[in-house]
Design a protein around this motif. Structure first.
Motif, short mmCIF file in Angstrom:
data_model
loop_
_atom_site.label_atom_id
_atom_site.label_comp_id
_atom_site.label_asym_id
_atom_site.label_seq_id
_atom_site.Cartn_x
_atom_site.Cartn_y
_atom_site.Cartn_z
N ARG A 65 5.77 -12.90 -6.08
CA ARG A 65 5.32 -12.69 -7.46
C ARG A 65 6.54 -12.39 -8.31
N LEU A 66 6.84 -13.26 -9.26
CA LEU A 66 8.09 -13.21 -10.01
C LEU A 66 7.83 -12.97 -11.49
N GLY A 67 8.59 -12.02 -12.06
CA GLY A 67 8.51 -11.75 -13.48
C GLY A 67 9.71 -12.33 -14.23
N TYR A 68 9.50 -12.63 -15.49
CA TYR A 68 10.58 -13.11 -16.34
C TYR A 68 10.13 -13.02 -17.79
N SER A 127 7.24 -1.37 -10.19
CA SER A 127 7.03 -0.06 -9.56
C SER A 127 5.60 0.07 -9.02
N ALA A 128 4.67 -0.58 -9.70
CA ALA A 128 3.27 -0.52 -9.26
C ALA A 128 2.98 -1.51 -8.13
N GLY A 129 3.97 -2.33 -7.76
CA GLY A 129 3.76 -3.32 -6.71
C GLY A 129 3.02 -4.54 -7.19
N ALA A 130 2.94 -4.73 -8.52
CA ALA A 130 2.23 -5.90 -9.06
C ALA A 130 3.09 -7.15 -9.04
N ILE A 131 4.42 -6.99 -9.02
CA ILE A 131 5.34 -8.10 -8.84
C ILE A 131 6.37 -7.69 -7.80
N ASP A 132 7.05 -8.69 -7.25
CA ASP A 132 8.02 -8.43 -6.19
C ASP A 132 9.46 -8.53 -6.67
#
Length: 374
Positions: A59-62, A105-110
């Motif tokens: 799970r990737l954020g940007y 921090s919540a583990g919603a993304i890696d």
């Protein structure tokens, strides 16, 4: 050899290396009384039982910013998908770093593309347990744009300026620069210059309406304010002018520490796609505006004007080097801005997987600046 096959050829070696590291680290932490707490319902420290199997999902954020072009290109050109192979890639778009850190921090993304200051904040606040920077992504591409009538720092007293979010990299840069110019600010919008953290799109609207006097922003929002903001918009401070050789990190690739320990093969595959994306940007400068614009349109519903994206790309450099040598100054800036706690950033970087990839392709390793593994 394809990207995925290069990854697969190293799975056994990396998995063994990271398993050994995880076991030793868990033992040391346990002896020092600093071991992470087990998750609810678990009877033992999760890190002691860390798996080193490839993850089924990453799970990737940007952000939908030009400074995050390695993420945009990696997705648009399928470079991440090629490198990750069977792993499912899901993404989440953020406006600024603190929101991405909350999700991490919540583990919603890696993992997430993000600015350096939120990376520093989470590392310090977690005592070095939350996440590690595994690569650089972009340098440059941030500036303070102001309205007509503001021609020097002296003209800023009593004005209202926007940043993307409290504690994000541009927010810290603005507060630090203002302090150096003799102005006091606070995190509630008070002081000699009023800082109002605002969503980037809303910042443009407010600037057009005269609701704010300027903003310290990343690209392409700097170029958008200049092109579309009206009100005599001009650059008062180009952040590149504040750093030696104009090189300051705007975007890095940050990975949740637990995910890195449990799935080093998947992180290596992510880095394989990231390195390929940065190389693509270097090798396809003529195509880059079109590809980046397609990704931005998909996220925001509207492409950038040609002059906007051209100017934005002229002010950003893409590199896997995180410029670790600048991070001590970034820590000082955050402390001066009042947006971070005191603490050590020793161990913030883990560049081993990146450097293994670079060396395997005949490149040169990048430095952690004494602040972690390389």
């Amino acid at each position: 050899m394809t990207a995925s096959s290069r990854v697969n050829s190293r799975l056994g070696l990396v998995g063994g290396m990271m398993l050994a590291i995880a076991i030793v680290a868990a033992a040391v932490l346990a002896l020092s009384g600093c071991a992470p707490q087990a998750a609810a319902g678990e009877g033992a420290d999760a890190s002691a039982n860390a798996s080193t199997e490839p993850a089924a999902e990453l799970r990737l954020g940007y952000f939908a910013n030009v400074t995050h072009a390695p993420a945009l290109v990696g997705l648009e050109e399928g470079l991440f998908a090629d490198a990750l192979g069977d792993a499912t890639l899901t993404t989440q778009v953020f406006n600024a770093g603190p929101a991405a850190i909350e999700a991490l921090s919540a583990g919603a993304i890696d993992a997430t593309y993000i600015g350096p200051n939120p990376s520093i904040n989470t590392f310090i606040q977690s005592g070095g347990q939350s996440a590690h920077i595994v690569a650089g992504a972009a340098t440059g591409g941030a500036a303070l744009v102001v309205r007509d009538g503001i021609d020097s720092a002296d003209d800023l007293e009593g004005t209202t300026l926007a940043t993307p979010q409290l504690g994000n990299t541009q927010d810290v840069a603005l507060r630090s620069w203002l302090a150096g110019e003799g102005f006091e600010t606070d995190t509630t919008g008070g002081g000699d210059v009023h800082i109002t953290p605002t969503d980037n799109a809303q910042t443009l609207t407010l600037f057009q309406q005269g609701g704010i006097d300027g903003a310290w922003l990343p690209e392409p929002w700097v170029s958008r304010l200049l092109a579309d903001g009206g009100n005599g918009a001009h650059v008062l401070v180009d952040e590149a002018d504040l750093w030696d050789d104009g090189a300051f990190p705007t975007t890095v690739l940050l990975v949740r520490a637990e995910f890195l320990a449990e799935h080093p093969e998947t992180v290596e595959a992510l880095l394989e796609g990231h390195v390929a994306s940065v190389a693509w940007l270097d090798e396809h400068a003529d195509e880059a505006p079109t590809v980046i614009n397609a990704a931005l349109e998909a996220e925001t519903g509207k492409p950038l004007a040609d002059d906007v994206i051209t100017r934005a790309l002229e002010h950003v450099t893409f590199s896997v080097d995180p410029h670790a040598e600048t991070f001590a100054a970034l820590v000082e800036n955050g402390l001066e801005a009042g947006t971070q706690k005191e603490g050590s950033i020793d161990g913030l970087f883990d560049l081993r997987l990146l450097n293994a990839l670079l060396e395997a392709d005949g490149g040169h390793p990048v430095s952690a600046g004494g602040l972690g593994e390389e």
